[in-house]
Design a protein around this motif. Structure first.
Motif, short mmCIF file in Angstrom:
data_model
loop_
_atom_site.label_atom_id
_atom_site.label_comp_id
_atom_site.label_asym_id
_atom_site.label_seq_id
_atom_site.Cartn_x
_atom_site.Cartn_y
_atom_site.Cartn_z
N ALA A 375 8.85 16.38 -14.06
CA ALA A 375 8.02 15.18 -14.16
C ALA A 375 6.72 15.50 -14.90
N ASP A 376 6.22 14.49 -15.65
CA ASP A 376 4.94 14.68 -16.35
C ASP A 376 3.79 14.64 -15.35
N ASP A 377 3.94 13.79 -14.34
CA ASP A 377 2.85 13.62 -13.38
C ASP A 377 3.42 13.20 -12.02
N VAL A 378 2.90 13.74 -10.98
CA VAL A 378 3.29 13.32 -9.62
C VAL A 378 2.00 13.15 -8.81
N LYS A 379 1.82 11.95 -8.26
CA LYS A 379 0.60 11.71 -7.48
C LYS A 379 0.99 11.10 -6.15
N VAL A 380 0.32 11.56 -5.11
CA VAL A 380 0.57 10.94 -3.80
C VAL A 380 -0.68 10.16 -3.44
N GLN A 381 -0.46 8.88 -3.10
CA GLN A 381 -1.59 8.07 -2.66
C GLN A 381 -1.39 7.75 -1.18
N ARG A 382 -2.38 8.10 -0.37
CA ARG A 382 -2.27 7.87 1.08
C ARG A 382 -3.03 6.61 1.47
N ASP A 383 -2.86 6.23 2.75
CA ASP A 383 -3.63 5.12 3.34
C ASP A 383 -3.49 3.80 2.59
N LEU A 384 -2.25 3.40 2.43
CA LEU A 384 -1.98 2.11 1.82
C LEU A 384 -1.57 1.12 2.91
N ALA A 385 -1.82 -0.15 2.65
CA ALA A 385 -1.29 -1.21 3.52
C ALA A 385 -0.33 -2.03 2.68
N LEU A 386 0.73 -2.50 3.30
CA LEU A 386 1.66 -3.37 2.58
C LEU A 386 1.53 -4.79 3.13
N ILE A 387 1.36 -5.73 2.23
CA ILE A 387 1.29 -7.15 2.61
C ILE A 387 2.61 -7.77 2.17
N MET A 388 3.32 -8.39 3.09
CA MET A 388 4.63 -8.95 2.76
C MET A 388 4.55 -10.47 2.85
N MET A 389 4.83 -11.11 1.74
CA MET A 389 4.79 -12.56 1.70
C MET A 389 6.25 -13.03 1.73
N VAL A 390 6.60 -13.90 2.65
CA VAL A 390 8.01 -14.24 2.86
C VAL A 390 8.21 -15.75 2.87
N GLY A 391 9.31 -16.20 2.29
CA GLY A 391 9.65 -17.61 2.35
C GLY A 391 10.90 -17.89 1.53
N GLU A 392 11.86 -18.62 2.13
CA GLU A 392 13.08 -18.97 1.38
C GLU A 392 12.72 -19.84 0.18
N GLY A 393 11.60 -20.58 0.30
CA GLY A 393 11.19 -21.50 -0.77
C GLY A 393 10.72 -20.78 -2.02
N MET A 394 10.43 -19.49 -1.91
CA MET A 394 9.93 -18.75 -3.07
C MET A 394 10.96 -18.66 -4.19
N ARG A 395 12.23 -18.70 -3.78
CA ARG A 395 13.30 -18.58 -4.77
C ARG A 395 13.26 -19.73 -5.79
N GLU A 396 12.86 -20.91 -5.28
CA GLU A 396 12.90 -22.08 -6.15
C GLU A 396 11.53 -22.48 -6.69
N THR A 397 10.53 -21.65 -6.44
CA THR A 397 9.19 -22.04 -6.87
C THR A 397 8.66 -21.07 -7.92
N VAL A 398 8.18 -21.64 -8.99
CA VAL A 398 7.62 -20.81 -10.06
C VAL A 398 6.15 -20.53 -9.76
N GLY A 399 5.70 -19.33 -10.04
CA GLY A 399 4.26 -19.05 -10.00
C GLY A 399 3.71 -18.57 -8.68
N THR A 400 4.60 -18.24 -7.71
CA THR A 400 4.10 -17.81 -6.40
C THR A 400 3.37 -16.47 -6.50
N ALA A 401 3.94 -15.54 -7.28
CA ALA A 401 3.30 -14.22 -7.42
C ALA A 401 1.95 -14.37 -8.10
N ALA A 402 1.88 -15.26 -9.08
CA ALA A 402 0.62 -15.47 -9.80
C ALA A 402 -0.45 -16.02 -8.84
N ARG A 403 -0.03 -16.96 -7.99
CA ARG A 403 -0.99 -17.53 -7.03
C ARG A 403 -1.51 -16.44 -6.09
N ALA A 404 -0.59 -15.59 -5.63
CA ALA A 404 -0.99 -14.54 -4.68
C ALA A 404 -1.93 -13.55 -5.37
#
Ligand SMILES: Nc1ncnc2c1ncn2[C@@H]1O[C@H](COP(=O)(O)OP(=O)(O)O)[C@@H](O)[C@H]1O
Ligand SMILES: N[C@@H](CC(=O)OP(=O)(O)O)C(=O)O
Length: 453
Positions: A375-404
């Protein structure tokens, strides 16, 4: 017919047990009652399960922990006293726990599981005695006699398929079944527990095996909220949610219902109703197969911290056949599981739970990736939080990621990574752990202000 489960918060003291009794007897459809061990009475309190773990850990080091032992027995004692149960109930618990703590410790994991499971087992016995004392036909049922068979994975059991058929027989049990949650038996007849908070899983297995019409899961909140109520005060309640949405959210941080408790109910087509023991007339949240998509694209936003990412970059990585497999092989050699794997043309990130990644493991992995994968570069980043946005409606809606991402930018939160789940009902944002609350608040404001869920 209903299977009902009461969590530790619903069984923390005599006053709560009195509510549980009223709830069960107020509806003759409530046939089987799955119980947890006594939970926290207030924010500073300790769950009986945690006391049991502490006690077992001391015994495993050859030390008796009298303080923890007395604290455990004391919890049952204060409940039994206040409910005016015969003295023998607590004497039985004291004697059997002492015997258990002094039993064979040659297999520490099995010993730990047996001690942990005693929290729910003793509580089920106490609760059955209480129901009988109140003149109701009810009895304790041992998971072994009922046939709750599980895999031999201490602290992480899975139900075996034959379990469900055996449990069907409980429909014929005379009176109300009082069943301890959190554990089953392996094929050798030894106790094996589910992962923490696993009484939800027992409830779901029982509901499926007994072919209940509904699985009611009683806890200490009025509903599953669209966001953790410890982050946003009085968030919007979710009236209806699909199994799939709930599983994603549970796994990503909605601790109100165990993510592994959804599959048994889902497979059997049994709706799950999350309700409040303190407000049992409120409708709570229904977890169902399908719902009307009336609430906008997003139904919930969950978050959790304690993640690390391993970032690997290599020019033309996209053309190198087998790169992903070899990378994952290295992780497998260290027995590590991963959560997400977003990738680009020349780079790939692996996100995993940080507690698995000690500094020495990190060092060895980085070295192997550099040497073996060039590998050219390997970096480990610690102390992350994951935010999970969930909804069946996301499949049919454009622009949800942009809004978030706009909402996060407005709040001054830097996005470390984005990953769209392949199911298209979820989207993950990685941020620095210190930004977790700010990020959830910004996204909640964006998607829920003015929305009726
Ligand atoms: N989205 C959410 N909706 C409701 N409660 C949540 C959510 N996320 C986290 N929680 C927490 O889950 C708690 C209930 O789960 P838990 O304490 O395990 O209950 P029990 O004792 O009934 O098993 C709530 O008091 C709340 O603090
Ligand atoms: N008592 C076990 C199992 C459980 O489900 O508990 P609760 O219902 O309090 O989350 C634990 O603490 O893990």
């Amino acid at each position: 017919m209903k299977v009902v489960k009461f969590g530790g918060s619903s069984l923390s003291c005599a006053e709560q047990l009195a509510k549980v009794f009223q709830i069960v007897v107020s509806d003759p459809e409530r046939k089987a009652v799955v119980v947890s061990a006594p939970g926290k009475r207030d924010a500073e309190d300790t769950k009986v399960t945690d006391l049991l773990i502490e006690c077992a850990a001391s015994y495993l080091q050859g030390k008796e922990d009298n303080e923890a032992f007395e604290a455990i027995v004391g919890r049952y004692e204060s409940i039994a006293k206040e409910l005016q149960l015969p003295r023998e109930v607590v004497e039985g618990i004291r004697a059997s726990l002492l015997q258990l703590l002094n039993s064979d410790r040659s297999n520490p994991q099995k010993y730990m599981d047996a001690v942990k499971a005693s929290g729910e087992d003793n509580n089920a016995k106490l609760i059955a005695a209480y129901f009988q004392f109140k003149g109701v036909e009810a009895s304790y049922v041992n998971p072994k006699d009922a046939g709750l068979l599980v895999t031999d994975e201490p602290g992480n059991a899975q139900p075996l398929p034959e379990t469900y058929e055996s449990l069907y027989r409980l429909r014929e049990h005379a009176g109300i079944v009082i069943f301890p949650g959190f554990f089953g038996f392996n094929e050798e007849g030894e106790i094996v527990t589910f992962s923490r908070s696993g009484s939800d899983i027992t409830g779901s297995i029982l509901a499926s095996g007994m072919r209940a019409d509904v699985y009611e899961n009683f806890t200490d909140v009025d509903a599953v909220y669209s966001v953790n109520p410890n982050i946003i005060r009085q968030p919007k309640e979710i009236i209806e949610i699909t199994y799939r949405e709930m599983r994603e959210l549970s796994y990503a941080g909605f601790s109100v219902f165990h993510d592994e408790a959804l599959m048994p109910a889902f497979r059997a087509g049994i709706p799950v109703n999350v309700k409040n023991t303190n407000q049992p007339d409120k409708p709570g949240t229904m977890i169902v197969k399908e719902r009307k998509l009336t609430n906008g694209p997003v139904i919930g936003i969950a978050s959790d911290d304690g993640f690390s990412s391993i970032y690997v970059s290599k020019y033309l990585l996209n053309r190198e056949i087998g790169f992903g497999r070899r990378l994952l092989n290295i992780l497998e050699d260290f027995h590590l599981s991963f959560e997400h794997m977003p990738s680009g043309i020349d780079d790939i990130s692996i996100i995993l739970r940080q507690q698995q990644l000690s500094e020495s493991v990190e060092e060895q992995i980085v070295q192997r990736i550099k040497e073996e994968l060039h590998a050219d570069d390997v970096k480990v980043q610690r102390d992350l939080a994951l935010i999970m946005m969930v909804g069946e409606g996301m499949r049919e809606t454009v622009g949800t990621a942009a809004r978030a991402s706009t909402a996060l930018a407005r709040a001054g939160v830097n996005i470390e990574m984005i990953n769209q789940g392949s199911s298209e009902v979820s989207m993950m944002f990685g941020v620095k752990a210190g930004d977790e609350r700010k990020a959830v608040q910004a996204m909640y404001e964006e998607f829920f202000a003015g929305v009726t869920v």
